[in-house]
Motif scaffolding. Structure first.
Motif, short mmCIF file in Angstrom:
data_model
loop_
_atom_site.label_atom_id
_atom_site.label_comp_id
_atom_site.label_asym_id
_atom_site.label_seq_id
_atom_site.Cartn_x
_atom_site.Cartn_y
_atom_site.Cartn_z
N CYS A 61 0.84 -1.20 0.00
CA CYS A 61 0.00 0.00 0.00
C CYS A 61 0.88 1.25 0.00
O CYS A 61 2.04 1.20 0.38
CB CYS A 61 -0.89 0.02 1.25
N ALA A 62 0.29 2.37 -0.39
CA ALA A 62 0.98 3.65 -0.31
C ALA A 62 1.16 3.98 1.17
O ALA A 62 0.22 3.83 1.95
CB ALA A 62 0.16 4.74 -1.00
N ARG B 54 -1.35 -1.92 -6.93
CA ARG B 54 -1.92 -3.21 -7.28
C ARG B 54 -0.85 -4.28 -7.21
O ARG B 54 0.33 -3.97 -7.24
CB ARG B 54 -2.55 -3.17 -8.67
N PRO B 55 -1.26 -5.54 -7.14
CA PRO B 55 -0.26 -6.61 -7.17
C PRO B 55 0.27 -6.78 -8.60
O PRO B 55 -0.32 -6.25 -9.56
CB PRO B 55 -1.06 -7.84 -6.73
N VAL B 56 1.34 -7.50 -8.74
CA VAL B 56 1.90 -7.77 -10.07
C VAL B 56 0.83 -8.43 -10.94
O VAL B 56 0.62 -8.05 -12.08
CB VAL B 56 3.17 -8.65 -9.97
N GLY C 54 -8.07 -3.55 -4.06
CA GLY C 54 -6.86 -3.27 -4.83
C GLY C 54 -6.36 -4.43 -5.67
O GLY C 54 -5.41 -4.26 -6.42
N THR C 55 -6.98 -5.60 -5.55
CA THR C 55 -6.51 -6.75 -6.31
C THR C 55 -7.40 -7.08 -7.49
O THR C 55 -7.14 -8.02 -8.23
CB THR C 55 -6.41 -8.01 -5.42
N GLN D 243 -1.06 3.79 13.00
CA GLN D 243 -0.06 3.28 12.07
C GLN D 243 -0.66 2.37 11.00
O GLN D 243 0.07 1.67 10.30
CB GLN D 243 1.04 2.52 12.84
N GLY D 244 -1.98 2.32 10.90
CA GLY D 244 -2.63 1.47 9.90
C GLY D 244 -3.46 0.37 10.54
O GLY D 244 -3.86 0.47 11.71
N CYS D 245 -3.67 -0.66 9.78
CA CYS D 245 -4.51 -1.78 10.23
C CYS D 245 -3.84 -2.52 11.39
O CYS D 245 -2.71 -2.98 11.28
CB CYS D 245 -4.75 -2.74 9.06
N THR D 246 -4.57 -2.63 12.48
CA THR D 246 -4.01 -3.30 13.67
C THR D 246 -4.25 -4.81 13.64
O THR D 246 -3.76 -5.51 14.50
CB THR D 246 -4.63 -2.71 14.96
N VAL D 247 -5.01 -5.27 12.64
CA VAL D 247 -5.30 -6.70 12.52
C VAL D 247 -4.91 -7.20 11.13
O VAL D 247 -5.52 -8.13 10.59
CB VAL D 247 -6.79 -7.00 12.82
#
Length: 117
Positions: free
Chosen positions: A20-21, A92-94, A80-81, A64-68
């Motif tokens: 992620c960004a 995005r993923p490759v 995003g996938t 700081q973002g997702c805690t789980v």
């Protein structure tokens, strides 16, 4: 429940990941998840849930973002996938998720009891 646990594990393995960004949490809004996935997450108070919902955020989003992150629900992993749920920062993923896997995730979601995270 055990069958759902196996389905979740199999689908998680087949959803590609990507970076992620930094500092972005644009896709971390209120989501629903299955009871099985919810049972893996820390219990939050009603006040915490109400506060997050009031901010249109996820109760598990910390400074700081997702805690789980390691246990995040399938719907969160799918963001995003797939072209249907693109990352707002063009990350995005490759290789995008296989359309059949995406269909299976949506089928699982549609056929299990969903609760607000």
């Amino acid at each position: 429940m055990y069958q759902n646990r196996d389905i979740i594990a199999r689908l998680r393995e087949r959803i590609p990941s990507f970076e992620c960004a930094p500092g972005c949490h644009d896709c971390c809004g209120p989501v629903t998840t299955s009871s099985e996935e919810m049972s893996r997450l820390p219990v939050k108070t009603d006040a915490e849930h109400e506060a997050a919902l009031g901010e249109l955020s996820c109760v598990h989003l910390g400074p700081q973002g997702c805690t789980v992150y390691g246990e995040r629900p399938l719907i969160c992993r799918l963001f995003g996938t797939t072209p249907r749920m693109p990352c707002p920062n063009d990350r995005r993923p490759v290789e995008m998720v296989d359309p059949e896997v995406e269909r299976q995730v949506h089928h699982y979601i549609a056929n299990t009891r969903q609760v607000l995270v």
